[in-house]
Motif scaffolding. Structure first.
Motif, PDB file in Angstrom:
ATOM      1  N   TYR A  38       6.408  17.448   9.942  1.00 43.59           N
ATOM      2  CA  TYR A  38       7.499  17.635   8.986  1.00 43.59           C
ATOM      3  C   TYR A  38       7.719  16.369   8.159  1.00 43.59           C
ATOM      4  CZ  TYR A  38      12.060  18.828   7.046  1.00 43.59           C
ATOM      5  OH  TYR A  38      13.096  19.072   6.178  1.00 43.59           O
ATOM      6  N   LEU A  39       7.703  15.211   8.816  1.00 39.99           N
ATOM      7  CA  LEU A  39       7.905  13.952   8.098  1.00 39.99           C
ATOM      8  C   LEU A  39       6.816  13.744   7.050  1.00 39.99           C
ATOM      9  CD1 LEU A  39       8.885  11.608  11.075  1.00 39.99           C
ATOM     10  CD2 LEU A  39      10.417  12.685   9.405  1.00 39.99           C
ATOM     11  N   ASN A  40       5.590  14.052   7.417  1.00 41.46           N
ATOM     12  CA  ASN A  40       4.491  13.898   6.463  1.00 41.46           C
ATOM     13  C   ASN A  40       4.592  14.894   5.311  1.00 41.46           C
ATOM     14  OD1 ASN A  40       2.769  11.622   7.349  1.00 41.46           O
ATOM     15  ND2 ASN A  40       2.730  12.791   9.247  1.00 41.46           N
ATOM     16  N   GLU A  41       5.090  16.106   5.578  1.00 37.78           N
ATOM     17  CA  GLU A  41       5.342  17.071   4.500  1.00 37.78           C
ATOM     18  C   GLU A  41       6.401  16.542   3.543  1.00 37.78           C
ATOM     19  OE1 GLU A  41       6.316  21.031   5.790  1.00 37.78           O
ATOM     20  OE2 GLU A  41       4.643  21.070   7.204  1.00 37.78           O
ATOM     21  N   LEU A  42       7.448  15.941   4.103  1.00 38.26           N
ATOM     22  CA  LEU A  42       8.499  15.372   3.258  1.00 38.26           C
ATOM     23  C   LEU A  42       7.959  14.235   2.398  1.00 38.26           C
ATOM     24  CD1 LEU A  42      11.504  15.367   5.754  1.00 38.26           C
ATOM     25  CD2 LEU A  42      11.300  16.747   3.675  1.00 38.26           C
ATOM     26  N   LEU A  43       7.126  13.392   2.983  1.00 36.45           N
ATOM     27  CA  LEU A  43       6.500  12.313   2.201  1.00 36.45           C
ATOM     28  C   LEU A  43       5.787  12.883   0.987  1.00 36.45           C
ATOM     29  CD1 LEU A  43       4.622   9.825   4.591  1.00 36.45           C
ATOM     30  CD2 LEU A  43       6.587   9.357   3.133  1.00 36.45           C
ATOM     31  N   GLY A  47       6.929  12.713  -2.902  1.00 32.30           N
ATOM     32  CA  GLY A  47       6.082  11.785  -3.652  1.00 32.30           C
ATOM     33  C   GLY A  47       6.326  10.327  -3.319  1.00 32.30           C
ATOM     34  N   ILE A  48       6.574  10.044  -2.054  1.00 39.23           N
ATOM     35  CA  ILE A  48       6.809   8.657  -1.650  1.00 39.23           C
ATOM     36  C   ILE A  48       5.816   8.257  -0.564  1.00 39.23           C
ATOM     37  CG2 ILE A  48       9.244   8.635  -2.303  1.00 39.23           C
ATOM     38  CD1 ILE A  48      10.030   9.176   0.522  1.00 39.23           C
ATOM     39  N   LYS A  49       5.768   6.968  -0.271  1.00 37.25           N
ATOM     40  CA  LYS A  49       4.862   6.418   0.740  1.00 37.25           C
ATOM     41  C   LYS A  49       5.668   5.938   1.941  1.00 37.25           C
ATOM     42  CE  LYS A  49       1.728   4.708  -2.846  1.00 37.25           C
ATOM     43  NZ  LYS A  49       0.708   5.673  -2.856  1.00 37.25           N
ATOM     44  N   ARG A  50       4.980   5.776   3.057  1.00 34.53           N
ATOM     45  CA  ARG A  50       5.666   5.297   4.272  1.00 34.53           C
ATOM     46  C   ARG A  50       6.349   3.953   4.046  1.00 34.53           C
ATOM     47  NH1 ARG A  50       1.379   6.613   8.983  1.00 34.53           N
ATOM     48  NH2 ARG A  50       0.806   8.578   8.054  1.00 34.53           N
ATOM     49  N   ALA A  51       5.725   3.092   3.255  1.00 31.44           N
ATOM     50  CA  ALA A  51       6.342   1.789   2.965  1.00 31.44           C
ATOM     51  C   ALA A  51       7.699   1.974   2.289  1.00 31.44           C
ATOM     52  CB  ALA A  51       5.418   0.951   2.099  1.00 31.44           C
ATOM     53  N   ASP A  52       7.828   3.020   1.443  1.00 35.40           N
ATOM     54  CA  ASP A  52       9.113   3.326   0.807  1.00 35.40           C
ATOM     55  C   ASP A  52      10.135   3.754   1.854  1.00 35.40           C
ATOM     56  OD1 ASP A  52       7.967   2.916  -1.771  1.00 35.40           O
ATOM     57  OD2 ASP A  52       7.253   5.000  -1.793  1.00 35.40           O
ATOM     58  N   VAL A  53       9.666   4.507   2.845  1.00 38.89           N
ATOM     59  CA  VAL A  53      10.548   4.965   3.924  1.00 38.89           C
ATOM     60  C   VAL A  53      11.041   3.772   4.731  1.00 38.89           C
ATOM     61  CG1 VAL A  53      10.731   6.398   6.001  1.00 38.89           C
ATOM     62  CG2 VAL A  53       9.413   7.216   4.034  1.00 38.89           C
ATOM     63  N   VAL A  54      10.150   2.835   5.015  1.00 34.38           N
ATOM     64  CA  VAL A  54      10.533   1.627   5.754  1.00 34.38           C
ATOM     65  C   VAL A  54      11.621   0.887   4.989  1.00 34.38           C
ATOM     66  CG1 VAL A  54       9.740  -0.634   6.558  1.00 34.38           C
ATOM     67  CG2 VAL A  54       8.328   1.390   6.954  1.00 34.38           C
ATOM     68  N   ARG A  55      11.399   0.665   3.709  1.00 37.29           N
ATOM     69  CA  ARG A  55      12.394  -0.058   2.888  1.00 37.29           C
ATOM     70  C   ARG A  55      13.706   0.712   2.798  1.00 37.29           C
ATOM     71  NH1 ARG A  55       7.802  -1.426   0.192  1.00 37.29           N
ATOM     72  NH2 ARG A  55       7.869   0.336  -1.238  1.00 37.29           N
ATOM     73  N   GLY A  56      13.616   2.019   2.549  1.00 34.75           N
ATOM     74  CA  GLY A  56      14.817   2.823   2.348  1.00 34.75           C
ATOM     75  C   GLY A  56      15.612   3.092   3.615  1.00 34.75           C
ATOM     76  N   TYR A  65       6.112   3.760  11.666  1.00 33.91           N
ATOM     77  CA  TYR A  65       4.723   4.224  11.765  1.00 33.91           C
ATOM     78  C   TYR A  65       4.485   4.965  13.080  1.00 33.91           C
ATOM     79  CZ  TYR A  65       3.541   1.914   7.426  1.00 33.91           C
ATOM     80  OH  TYR A  65       3.486   1.568   6.103  1.00 33.91           O
ATOM     81  N   ASP A  66       5.097   4.509  14.180  1.00 34.63           N
ATOM     82  CA  ASP A  66       4.957   5.208  15.464  1.00 34.63           C
ATOM     83  C   ASP A  66       5.576   6.601  15.413  1.00 34.63           C
ATOM     84  OD1 ASP A  66       3.558   3.133  16.613  1.00 34.63           O
ATOM     85  OD2 ASP A  66       5.233   2.404  17.842  1.00 34.63           O
ATOM     86  N   ILE A  67       6.721   6.732  14.754  1.00 30.99           N
ATOM     87  CA  ILE A  67       7.372   8.038  14.630  1.00 30.99           C
ATOM     88  C   ILE A  67       6.507   8.971  13.781  1.00 30.99           C
ATOM     89  CG2 ILE A  67       9.384   9.263  13.702  1.00 30.99           C
ATOM     90  CD1 ILE A  67      11.027   6.696  14.452  1.00 30.99           C
ATOM     91  N   PHE A  68       5.992   8.466  12.666  1.00 32.52           N
ATOM     92  CA  PHE A  68       5.141   9.280  11.798  1.00 32.52           C
ATOM     93  C   PHE A  68       3.850   9.693  12.495  1.00 32.52           C
ATOM     94  CE2 PHE A  68       7.902   8.338   8.320  1.00 32.52           C
ATOM     95  CZ  PHE A  68       7.664   9.328   7.385  1.00 32.52           C
ATOM     96  N   ALA A  69       3.375   8.857  13.409  1.00 35.63           N
ATOM     97  CA  ALA A  69       2.142   9.161  14.142  1.00 35.63           C
ATOM     98  C   ALA A  69       2.401  10.072  15.337  1.00 35.63           C
ATOM     99  CB  ALA A  69       1.480   7.866  14.607  1.00 35.63           C
ATOM    100  N   GLY A  70       3.672  10.350  15.628  1.00 33.58           N
ATOM    101  CA  GLY A  70       4.003  11.204  16.762  1.00 33.58           C
ATOM    102  C   GLY A  70       3.980  10.477  18.097  1.00 33.58           C
TER     103      GLY A  70
END
Length: 147
Positions: A38-43, A47-56, A65-70
């Motif tokens: 689901y998180l990867n679908e939202l990305l 239209g954003i990158k994981r680095a944007d998620v880290v900052r935001g 990254y661990d959460i996104f990797a499951g």
């Protein structure tokens, strides 16, 4: 690319109307869905990158990254912070919280109501923390009450 999902209320009505459970299970491809999917679908849809998620979100990059990797599941506040990092609306945030296995935001709880309102207004995580602090509620990055 928009994420399309049946509304839970619609699915529940169809489930309860089914005379045989097989009809429901076959008709809607019901299966457990991983939070990381689901998180990867939202990305992708936002239209954003994981680095944007880290900052935001304000969450440590390794944790994100661990959460996104499951590899791990977020606690409730981290899940809320991820939602801000992903620029989720209220519906997406509630779904993310359910999928993380934590309670949804509830408008009858003062802190939750503030967070819901901030999401609806398009506030980011830092602006939401400012509002929580202003009302004497625990911020997403702090522990304990601020009163």
């Amino acid at each position: 690319m928009a994420i399309t999902h049946h509304l839970t209320e619609d699915l529940l009505a169809r489930l309860l109307a089914s005379t045989v459970i097989d009809e429901y299970l076959k008709g809607f491809d019901i299966a457990d869905r991983a939070l990381s999917d689901y998180l990867n679908e939202l990305l992708q849809s936002h239209g954003i990158k994981r680095a944007d998620v880290v900052r935001g979100s304000g969450i440590n990059a390794t944790v994100v990254y661990d959460i996104f990797a499951g590899k791990s599941n977020p606690g409730r506040d981290h899940a809320i912070m991820l939602a801000f990092g992903l620029k989720c609306d209220v519906v997406e945030t509630q779904r993310l919280l359910r999928m993380a296995g934590v309670s949804e935001l509830w408008c009858k709880i003062r802190r939750d109501a503030i967070i819901l309102w901030c999401i609806q207004q398009g506030f980011d995580r830092a602006e939401t923390d400012d509002e929580l602090y202003r009302f004497g509620e625990k911020t997403l990055l702090a522990t304990g009450r601020l009163r």
